[in-house]
Design an enzyme around this catalytic site. Structure first.
Site, PDB file in Angstrom:
ATOM      1  N   GLY A  98       0.829  -1.065  -0.037  1.00 38.06           N
ATOM      2  CA  GLY A  98       0.170   0.216  -0.041  1.00 38.06           C
ATOM      3  C   GLY A  98       0.659   0.852  -0.048  1.00 38.06           C
ATOM      4  CB  ALA A  99       4.336   2.375  -1.185  1.00 35.91           C
ATOM      5  CG  ASN A 100      -0.725   3.156  -4.054  1.00 30.68           C
ATOM      6  OD1 ASN A 100      -0.794   2.737  -3.513  1.00 30.68           O
ATOM      7  ND2 ASN A 100      -1.573   4.304  -4.593  1.00 30.68           N
ATOM      8  CB  THR A 101      -1.664   6.873  -0.863  1.00 29.18           C
ATOM      9  OG1 THR A 101      -2.308   7.762  -0.863  1.00 29.18           O
ATOM     10  CG2 THR A 101      -2.471   5.747  -0.879  1.00 29.18           C
ATOM     11  N   GLY A 102      -0.724   8.215   0.884  1.00 25.22           N
ATOM     12  CA  GLY A 102      -0.683   7.515   2.458  1.00 25.22           C
ATOM     13  C   GLY A 102       0.313   7.462   3.292  1.00 25.22           C
ATOM     14  CB  ILE A 103       1.488   6.539   6.445  1.00 30.85           C
ATOM     15  CG1 ILE A 103       0.541   5.241   6.568  1.00 30.85           C
ATOM     16  CG2 ILE A 103       0.633   7.493   7.380  1.00 30.85           C
ATOM     17  CD1 ILE A 103       0.529   3.823   7.707  1.00 30.85           C
ATOM     18  N   GLY A 104       2.243   5.367   3.787  1.00 31.34           N
ATOM     19  CA  GLY A 104       3.027   3.538   2.897  1.00 31.34           C
ATOM     20  C   GLY A 104       4.252   4.738   1.902  1.00 31.34           C
ATOM     21  CB  SER A 106      -5.871   1.116  14.036  1.00 35.24           C
ATOM     22  OG  SER A 106      -6.421   1.935  14.277  1.00 35.24           O
ATOM     23  CE1 TYR A 162      -9.117  -0.273  10.319  1.00 31.32           C
ATOM     24  CE2 TYR A 162      -9.610   0.874  12.293  1.00 31.32           C
ATOM     25  CZ  TYR A 162      -8.202   0.692  11.214  1.00 31.32           C
ATOM     26  OH  TYR A 162      -7.516   1.224  10.930  1.00 31.32           O
TER      27      TYR A 162
END
Length: 304
Positions: free
Chosen positions: A22-28, A151, A177
């Protein structure tokens, strides 16, 4: 008082290889950007390779010469996870960091390609399978780490529903979640126990607090309205939200089985520090039962 830990404290990552889901956005993305700037070869595990390539281009633009690769990885598909693991094995002899970052939150009731409830399937089972398939690439590597992102949601309506792991009888967005994020911690603690005395790898957990990413897009309307009103007061930028991940992944003083998060009120924002997870997350019997169930559901056996 110890000085606040920042991205400037990340030591050189020259010669190291990091896989980040998930490294294309956000904290990643923010974690990938820092690791690449410090010299790591960074593999962006992404579902959408067009977005992944755009993210890689941004990282290289910020750090010319950075070695950033894009690997298609759909955590909602065991076939995709196996294909991604095979591709990484074909290109690399070893891995130093596996950062299990990707996740979904408060989604409507949906299932993965393999029939798992989407949040449990993506956040926990997908990362469980990926870790199991790549772990032997980390075991011989000095200071190698598996960092899994949990989380504060692991405390909210959270339990491991062994009688209905995939929420087929009823469904709660928040409960599902919470189960997935509790599972992330239990996976980390059980993995660390299995790693102790076997190889050079440790398992660590982290959470970003309240980070201004698009993870809230599936939240119930009341959550989104409240976020618009007070979000800026209780959240932080993704670059700050990535700091617990980066500390867990790179601080030489980190120990296996630790959990890092923001230092502020409610762990919603602030410098990354060692934090505590719920008492429930430390239940060894449930950790082991979850591990067995996860192996059965994914068909992935670990080398430890």
């Amino acid at each position: 008082m110890m000085p606040k830990w920042t991205a400037a404290d990340v030591p050189s990552q020259e010669g190291r290889t990091a896989v980040i889901t998930g490294a294309n956005t956000g904290i990643g993305f923010e974690a990938a950007k820092v690791l690449a700037a410090r010299g790591a070869t960074v593999i962006l595990g992404v579902r959408d390779t067009v977005k992944g390539s755009a993210a890689a281009a941004q990282i290289v633009a910020a750090s010319p010469g950075a070695d950033v690769r894009v690997q298609r990885l759909d955590l909602t598909s065991l076939d995709s996870i196996r294909a991604a693991a095979d591709a990484i094995r074909a290109d690399f002899a070893s891995i130093d960091l596996l950062i299990n970052n990707a996740g979904v939150m408060y989604t409507p009731k949906q299932t993965t390609a393999d029939g798992f409830e989407l949040q449990f399937g993506t956040n926990h089972l997908g990362h469980f399978a990926l870790t199991g398939l790549l772990l032997d690439m980390l075991l011989p590597v000095s200071d190698s780490r598996v960092v899994t992102i949990s989380s504060v949601g692991h405390r909210m309506q959270a339990a491991i529903h062994f009688d209905d792991l995939n929420w087929e009888k009823s469904y709660s967005r928040v409960g599902a979640y919470g189960q997935s994020k509790l599972a992330n911690l239990m996976f980390t603690y059980e993995l660390q126990r299995r790693l102790s005395g076997k190889g050079k790898t440790i398992a660590v957990a982290a959470h970003p607090g309240g980070s201004r990413t698009d993870l809230m897009r599936n939240s119930p309307l009341a959550f989104r309205l409240a976020y618009k009103v007070i979000g800026r007061l209780i959240t932080q930028a993704p670059s700050e939200g990535a700091l617990p991940t980066l500390r867990a992944a790179t601080d030489p003083n980190v120990l296996g089985g630790q959990y890092y998060g923001p230092s502020g009120l409610g762990e919603s924002r602030g410098a990354p520090v060692l934090v505590k997870s719920s008492a429930q997350s430390h239940d060894v019997a449930i950790q082991r039962r979850l591990w067995t169930a996860s192996e059965e559901l994914t068909g992935v056996k670990f080398p430890v």
